[in-house]
Design an enzyme around this catalytic site. Structure first.
Site, PDB file in Angstrom:
ATOM      1  N   CYS A 130       0.840  -1.197   0.000  1.00  0.00           N
ATOM      2  CA  CYS A 130       0.000   0.000   0.000  1.00  0.00           C
ATOM      3  C   CYS A 130       0.876   1.249   0.000  1.00  0.00           C
ATOM      4  O   CYS A 130       1.427   1.624   1.042  1.00  0.00           O
ATOM      5  CB  CYS A 130      -0.930   0.002   1.215  1.00  0.00           C
ATOM      6  N   CYS A 133      -0.384   4.055   2.249  1.00  0.00           N
ATOM      7  CA  CYS A 133      -0.129   3.826   3.677  1.00  0.00           C
ATOM      8  C   CYS A 133       1.331   4.073   4.053  1.00  0.00           C
ATOM      9  O   CYS A 133       1.621   4.664   5.091  1.00  0.00           O
ATOM     10  CB  CYS A 133      -0.489   2.385   4.051  1.00  0.00           C
ATOM     11  N   ASP A 134       2.265   3.594   3.223  1.00  0.00           N
ATOM     12  CA  ASP A 134       3.656   3.512   3.630  1.00  0.00           C
ATOM     13  C   ASP A 134       4.629   4.343   2.806  1.00  0.00           C
ATOM     14  O   ASP A 134       5.816   4.404   3.124  1.00  0.00           O
ATOM     15  CB  ASP A 134       4.119   2.042   3.573  1.00  0.00           C
TER      16      ASP A 134
END
Length: 298
Positions: A130, A133-134
């Protein structure tokens, strides 16, 4: 007999349990593997409102504690089938059979993985599924993206905003992504493409340091030093064969609207298991709330 049975203990299922319990409903929640779902693998979550820097595991533990304090019963057991009998829902697990007025499916979807040795070990230590997300953890560092569809190219464009470079690796010669996305990526100076190529090896002990790639046409192999590897090769919803008569799309996602109601009365779907445009922690939590409110409105 329970008011609501929830299948899946990720953030969508836990959110549904929270809302149902606060409405005074009796709730039983089943989880087959680990409470919290995919987010527990994230060492740091920076896109959940109000809790910057929280670990995925800590966040999941906090929500689990919150729902159990409200009286939600949780069980580690795998649900094998769901059927309706005289308006009641019969939920069969490996460990027994239960009844409820409504069922919320929050079974999630798993990211398809490369299937390489040490992939699990390096997940969260350089490997991510993701970018949203990261991606920020790799600011000013070189990364690679594996995939050739819309998700892969969209996430590569996102990563290009702050990463030193983004190398898109695709196993085929042609991309499946939309032409306008590809054109944008081609015009982005720090994105480059490597086609007809697969990742053969993940290199690094405590963290990912580089990957070994192989051209499928020539057989040539080379090493690519990177700080992060993002994988966007699709998802696998965990819905198949669970509930007879449930409408699914061709990929196995449950067809349900924003109210999370399916084609079957008393059966609702929340989170990544349902067909939707955005699959994020926050949208999973929102689905859980919607599903619970729809369930007791049945």
């Amino acid at each position: 007999m329970k008011d609501v049975i929830i299948v899946g203990g990720g953030c969508a299922g836990l959110s549904a349990a929270l809302y149902a319990a606060r409405a005074g409903k009796s709730v039983l929640l089943f989880e087959a593997e680990n409470f919290g779902g995919q987010i527990t693998a994230a060492p740091q979550v920076d896109n959940y409102p109000g809790l910057p820097g929280v670990s995925g595991l800590d966040l999941a533990d906090a929500i689990l504690a919150q729902v159990t304090e409200l009286g939600v019963e949780v069980e580690l057991d795998r649900v094998t089938s769901i059927r309706s009998v005289d308006g009641k829902k019969i939920v069969t697990c490996e460990g027994g059979t239960y009844e409820s007025e409504a069922v919320i499916l929050a079974t999630g979807a798993k990211h398809k993985k490369l299937g390489l040795p040490r992939e699990e070990v390096l997940t969260g230590r350089g490997i991510s599924y993701c970018a949203t997300c990261d991606g920020a953890f790799f600011r000013n560092r070189p990364v690679a993206m594996v995939g050739g569809g819309n998700t892969a190219i969209t996430e590569a464009l996102f990563l290009a905003n702050f990463c030193e470079s983004v190398t898109v690796i695709h196993r085929r010669a042609a991309f499946r992504a939309e032409a306008n996305l590809l054109l944008r990526a081609e015009k982005t100076g720090n994105i480059r493409f490597i086609t007809d190529t697969v990742v053969e090896e993940l290199i690094g002990e405590k963290r990912l340091e580089s990957i070994r790639i192989r051209n499928r046409v020539t057989g040539e192999e080379s090493a690519l030093p990177i700080a992060g590897l993002f994988v966007a090769i699709g998802h696998e919803p965990q819905n198949t064969g669970l509930c007879e008569g449930l409408d699914l799309d061709t990929d196995g996602y449950i067809l349900a609207g924003e109210d999370c109601r399916t084609n079957l009365p008393g059966i609702l779907a929340a989170g990544d298991c349902r067909l939707k445009e955005v699959r994020q922690l926050t949208t999973a939590v929102g689905d859980g709330a919607n599903a619970a409110m729809s369930a007791w409105a049945e």
